[in-house]
Design an enzyme around this catalytic site. Structure first.
Site, mmCIF file in Angstrom:
data_model
loop_
_atom_site.group_PDB
_atom_site.id
_atom_site.type_symbol
_atom_site.label_atom_id
_atom_site.label_comp_id
_atom_site.label_asym_id
_atom_site.label_seq_id
_atom_site.Cartn_x
_atom_site.Cartn_y
_atom_site.Cartn_z
ATOM 1 N N CYS A 212 0.830 -1.139 0.164
ATOM 2 C CA CYS A 212 -0.005 0.109 0.067
ATOM 3 C C CYS A 212 0.879 1.264 0.016
ATOM 4 C CB CYS A 212 -0.865 -0.262 1.297
ATOM 5 S SG CYS A 212 -1.829 1.432 1.247
ATOM 6 N N CYS B 143 -0.250 4.093 1.978
ATOM 7 C CA CYS B 143 -0.146 4.066 3.560
ATOM 8 C C CYS B 143 1.223 4.208 3.888
ATOM 9 C CB CYS B 143 -0.450 2.619 4.019
ATOM 10 S SG CYS B 143 -2.125 1.801 3.417
ATOM 11 N N ASP B 144 2.166 3.864 3.001
ATOM 12 C CA ASP B 144 3.748 3.551 3.559
ATOM 13 C C ASP B 144 4.561 4.564 2.779
ATOM 14 O OD1 ASP B 144 2.995 1.659 5.378
ATOM 15 O OD2 ASP B 144 3.008 0.112 3.916
#
Ligand code: NAP
Length: 305
Positions: free
Chosen positions: A134, A137-138
């Protein structure tokens, strides 16, 4: 919390939330069970530009929250739990979860799909230590660091473009010499100076000490091997349905997707499938929402007739 409902919806992405909106507005007692948090996969999208009604685009997270807000306005109940099985009992369905059993007359399965894994040495060991599924997200963990993105579809290219805001360089590794992503995304990626491409190439192994440091690559045409020093490996090589818990309950196709007709009915009366989990789904937030509404309309007929 009640244990018995008219409809239980499994999954809180666009399909499940739309189904919940429709069943709760139809005044059916409805429970939506979600494993992680509402929004489903769309919640990971930095920006959604192809959901009608938002001409300026909208963040995927916000879209999921708005859908949930709209559905709960009509008394849809939400439970955070993992569904572990479904059992059929005289006219009712028992939905087994990590928070206990719940029963309903009709069940709408909208639990989507999850990211496919590479299945190579080092992948499990370094997940969360440099390997991510993701980018939204990261990506901030990789400021000014070199990363790779594996895959050539819409997800890989959308996320590679997002990664350029953080990483020093993004190398897209694709197993063919043509992207599957839509032309508009391809144009953006080809004109982005921070993105490079390695064609006809696969990762064979991911290595490092405690965190990802390098990957071993192989060119599929020439057989040539290459080591590349990287800090992050992002993977977007497609999706697989989360239907292991349905084996033996419902007919699934060879890839594990649920077989349903155009009313979203499965082979079992009162069990419906909607969204990415359904065979032949177009896998877009908007089509998943449409599936959810259709499933809810026929679930209502099933419950009331
Ligand atoms: P996808 O379209 O199925 O693409 C998967 C990509 O990964 C393909 O390029 C495929 O290569 C590659 N691949 C598959 N298995 C691999 C393996 N074992 N090793 C290396 N590469 C592998 O999946 P997706 O990009 O996750 O998208 C899923 C769905 O969501 C699609 O329907 C997509 O349109 C939709 N989506 C839409 C948007 C948008 O509209 N903006 C954004 C994200 C996702 P090949 O090309 O060689 O098969």
């Amino acid at each position: 919390m009640k244990k018995d409902y008219e409809v239980i919806i499994i999954g809180g992405g666009p399909a499940g939330l739309s189904a919940g909106l429709y069943t709760s507005r139809a005044r059916l007692s409805s429970l939506l069970i979600e494993k992680m948090g509402v929004g489903g996969q769309i919640a990971d999208a930095e920006r959604v530009d192809n959901y009608p009604g938002f001409p300026e685009g909208i963040s995927g997270f916000e879209l999921g929250q708005l859908m949930h807000q709209q559905a709960t306005k009509y008394e849809l109940e939400t439970l955070l739990a993992e569904v572990t099985g479904i059992e059929l009992q005289e006219g009712r369905k028992v939905v087994q979860t990590t928070e206990g059993n719940f029963t309903a007359k009709a069940v709408i399965i909208a639990s989507g799909s999850e990211r496919r894994k590479l299945g190579i040495p080092g992948e499990e060991e370094f997940t969360g230590k440099g390997i991510s599924y993701c980018a939204t997200c990261d990506a901030p963990f990789f400021k000014e660091k070199p990363v790779v993105m594996v895959g050539g579809g819409n997800a890989a290219i959308t996320e590679a473009l997002y990664l350029t805001k953080f990483a020093s360089k993004v190398t897209v590794i694709h197993r063919r010499d043509q992207l599957r992503a839509s032309p508009i995304l391809q144009e953006k990626a080809f004109s982005e100076p921070k993105i490079e491409f390695l064609w006809n190439t696969v990762i064979e192994e991911i290595e490092g000490e405690n965190v990802v440091q390098r990957i071993r690559l192989r060119n599929l045409l020439t057989g040539e091997k290459l080591d590349l020093d990287v800090s992050g490996v992002f993977v977007a090589i497609g999706l697989k349905p989360d239907t292991d818990y349905l084996k033996g309950v419902l007919p699934l196709d060879a890839a594990g997707y649920i077989i349903a007709n155009d009313r979203m009915e499965t082979a079992i009366p009162g069990i419906f499938a909607a969204g990415d989990i359904r065979r032949n789904s177009a896998r877009q937030a908007i089509t998943a929402a449409g599936d959810g509404a259709t499933a809810a309309i026929y679930a209502e007929k099933f419950v009331t007739e």
